[in-house]
Design an enzyme around this catalytic site. Sequence first.
Site, mmCIF file in Angstrom:
data_model
loop_
_atom_site.group_PDB
_atom_site.id
_atom_site.type_symbol
_atom_site.label_atom_id
_atom_site.label_comp_id
_atom_site.label_asym_id
_atom_site.label_seq_id
_atom_site.Cartn_x
_atom_site.Cartn_y
_atom_site.Cartn_z
ATOM 1 N N ARG A 62 0.824 -1.202 0.000
ATOM 2 C CA ARG A 62 0.000 0.000 0.000
ATOM 3 C C ARG A 62 0.864 1.260 0.000
ATOM 4 O O ARG A 62 1.904 1.311 0.639
ATOM 5 C CB ARG A 62 -0.915 0.014 1.228
ATOM 6 C CG ARG A 62 -2.023 -1.021 1.183
ATOM 7 C CD ARG A 62 -2.906 -0.950 2.418
ATOM 8 N NE ARG A 62 -2.160 -1.254 3.636
ATOM 9 C CZ ARG A 62 -1.743 -0.363 4.510
ATOM 10 N NH1 ARG A 62 -1.986 0.936 4.314
ATOM 11 N NH2 ARG A 62 -1.084 -0.726 5.591
ATOM 12 N N LYS A 203 -8.596 -2.566 0.733
ATOM 13 C CA LYS A 203 -8.517 -1.739 1.924
ATOM 14 C C LYS A 203 -9.308 -0.434 1.788
ATOM 15 O O LYS A 203 -9.713 0.152 2.802
ATOM 16 C CB LYS A 203 -7.062 -1.456 2.270
ATOM 17 C CG LYS A 203 -6.311 -2.683 2.774
ATOM 18 C CD LYS A 203 -7.002 -3.339 3.977
ATOM 19 C CE LYS A 203 -6.183 -4.480 4.552
ATOM 20 N NZ LYS A 203 -6.905 -5.190 5.651
ATOM 21 N N HIS A 222 -10.731 -5.114 12.356
ATOM 22 C CA HIS A 222 -9.631 -5.707 11.593
ATOM 23 C C HIS A 222 -9.174 -6.933 12.372
ATOM 24 O O HIS A 222 -8.280 -6.844 13.214
ATOM 25 C CB HIS A 222 -8.504 -4.693 11.435
ATOM 26 C CG HIS A 222 -7.471 -5.081 10.432
ATOM 27 N ND1 HIS A 222 -6.162 -4.699 10.522
ATOM 28 C CD2 HIS A 222 -7.564 -5.836 9.305
ATOM 29 C CE1 HIS A 222 -5.483 -5.170 9.498
ATOM 30 N NE2 HIS A 222 -6.317 -5.876 8.754
ATOM 31 N N SER A 240 0.832 -7.934 12.051
ATOM 32 C CA SER A 240 1.662 -8.910 11.350
ATOM 33 C C SER A 240 2.710 -9.502 12.287
ATOM 34 O O SER A 240 3.344 -8.785 13.066
ATOM 35 C CB SER A 240 2.356 -8.229 10.169
ATOM 36 O OG SER A 240 3.198 -9.127 9.487
ATOM 37 N N LYS A 244 -1.855 -14.358 14.097
ATOM 38 C CA LYS A 244 -3.311 -14.263 13.959
ATOM 39 C C LYS A 244 -3.864 -15.306 12.989
ATOM 40 O O LYS A 244 -4.835 -16.012 13.300
ATOM 41 C CB LYS A 244 -3.699 -12.854 13.502
ATOM 42 C CG LYS A 244 -5.197 -12.640 13.347
ATOM 43 C CD LYS A 244 -5.514 -11.238 12.879
ATOM 44 C CE LYS A 244 -5.093 -11.019 11.437
ATOM 45 N NZ LYS A 244 -5.616 -9.743 10.879
ATOM 46 N N THR A 245 -3.247 -15.422 11.821
ATOM 47 C CA THR A 245 -3.738 -16.367 10.812
ATOM 48 C C THR A 245 -3.584 -17.806 11.287
ATOM 49 O O THR A 245 -4.508 -18.618 11.194
ATOM 50 C CB THR A 245 -2.997 -16.161 9.484
ATOM 51 O OG1 THR A 245 -3.219 -14.823 9.025
ATOM 52 C CG2 THR A 245 -3.489 -17.137 8.437
ATOM 53 N N ASP A 259 -9.926 -11.568 8.097
ATOM 54 C CA ASP A 259 -9.352 -10.221 8.147
ATOM 55 C C ASP A 259 -10.302 -9.095 8.537
ATOM 56 O O ASP A 259 -9.905 -8.211 9.284
ATOM 57 C CB ASP A 259 -8.734 -9.893 6.786
ATOM 58 C CG ASP A 259 -7.764 -8.728 6.852
ATOM 59 O OD1 ASP A 259 -6.955 -8.673 7.790
ATOM 60 O OD2 ASP A 259 -7.811 -7.870 5.947
ATOM 61 N N ARG A 324 1.501 -12.222 -2.069
ATOM 62 C CA ARG A 324 0.121 -12.417 -1.626
ATOM 63 C C ARG A 324 -0.633 -13.419 -2.498
ATOM 64 O O ARG A 324 -0.365 -13.573 -3.683
ATOM 65 C CB ARG A 324 -0.633 -11.086 -1.663
ATOM 66 C CG ARG A 324 -0.131 -10.059 -0.666
ATOM 67 C CD ARG A 324 -0.696 -10.292 0.702
ATOM 68 N NE ARG A 324 -0.206 -9.334 1.697
ATOM 69 C CZ ARG A 324 -0.728 -9.197 2.909
ATOM 70 N NH1 ARG A 324 -1.760 -9.947 3.267
ATOM 71 N NH2 ARG A 324 -0.204 -8.332 3.754
#
Length: 526
Positions: A62, A203, A222, A240, A244-245, A259, A324
């Site tokens: 981004r 986003k 989020h 990050s 979390k994932t 997400d 990604r």
Amino acid sequence: MNNATAPQNACDVLAGTGLKNVPEVFANLKAAELVEQSVRRGEARLSADGALVAHTGEHTGRSVKDKFVVDEPASTDEVWWGDINQKLAPAQFQRLADQVRGYLAGQPLFTQDLYAGADPAHRIRVRLVTTNAWQALFARNMFIRPSDAELEGFEPDWVILHAPGFEVDAATCGVRSSTAVTLSLDQKLVVIAGTQYAGEIKKSIFTVMNWLLPAKGVMPMHCSANVGVDGDVALFFGLSGTGKTTLSSDRARPLIGDDEHGWSDEGVFNFEGGCYAKVIDLNQEAEPDIWAASHRFGVVLENVAIGSGGTLDLTDSSKTENTRSCYPLDFVPNICPGSRAGQPRNVIMLTADAFGVLPPVAKLTPDQAMYHFISGYTARIAGTEKGLGREPQATFSPCFGGPFLPRPPQVYGELLKQRLSSGDVTCWLVNTGWTGGAYGVGKRMSLTHTRAILAAILGGGLTSGEFEAEPLFGLSLPKAVDGVPAEVLDPVRSWSDSAEYERTARHLLALFEKNYTALKAGGAAG
């Protein structure tokens, strides 16, 4: 309107976009057609497994410094202005939008009509207009796909004008560079130009949902979310590197989403219809679902290395560490039907504390939960980002998603506090970082211990256990967790030098307070 590959009538499929006299529009093509178009046009190539691999050039993430929100009378008093939401004058935005429309009108376009929000009571209709088939497929994978019947008479609530190949005239449009990611809350219009990175599409709509839902009393989040067999929902917040994932992926608990979610009086719902997973060094054994989804037809891979024979190399970071994979939720075998579930029973805030002073688990009061939520803390270390030395660097991203908050963090913090106070829900702080010392002295928290902690939380046993107060941060620490040594549960006991522990802990506490004070004063963080 139909899904044929042939160009469609522009009058219907471009309604609400301000675009006119466009000769060719490919409207709502399905995945196979978009892959065919993308390969034929030379936008991307197919891997040996059938994945569509696209490279985004200069922008591999981004463009945070190029994000602007239009300063409009109806919204200006409610926007969180600063480095995250930079002001753009209405006249300059109009000039930018007109230039982008002129650029788009001169070439073939792809449109996708999609939903954001699995709960019909809180969803929005989004129309994307873009020049590239692969980015249309990205959006189709990422958002919720209406049925053919729902596409009949589709009228967008929000429009995205996506011109990745257009270089903005910064001087005349009031932006910083040839790249611009802009949002008009009044016109319900997103204009993205000068960047191929498709994550900007995702986003931007998340920012829109973060704007709309608080006014309805719905909390946008989020986070990832899953649900147990008895309907107990768990939310996982974390930046990050916090796990979390990995920790929200549980074959015994169907995934609601990975997400973006909303929390309403009716329960939790996913904003999206897909996943956008980071895949650098992806391990097939550790993440089998993401691996399988990333090696099949219909997935979009961004900046993943691909050999001459079409073989993927997920270890290659030569283009970026931010490789990604974008795939629809139906590529995930253990997904919650409808991407909706009931009220959360547990809210888990993950942090990777490289200072090694936060406990592996603590139970939070609603006030503490609001504090840690607004703080959004983790710590970065050398090897995770360029330019970092051996000392840990505290990172604070408000609400675990500062770059996507159009309103002040306190708005979302108050929503969380209200939700925690009104229901049978417990909030936990879980540290997946270091124990026994800071990075370089201590060691990374055992994944086995973290999983034992999560099992105790989700199984309900930890809530009713005995707790003791931790003096510096005021946290409640469990006296016992099955499978976790007592010296690990109390961080000071895991350090060989208790005086050094207290010095380091007070240093981190001062960083928390400095950040929180700045946020209350209206400053930006993260």
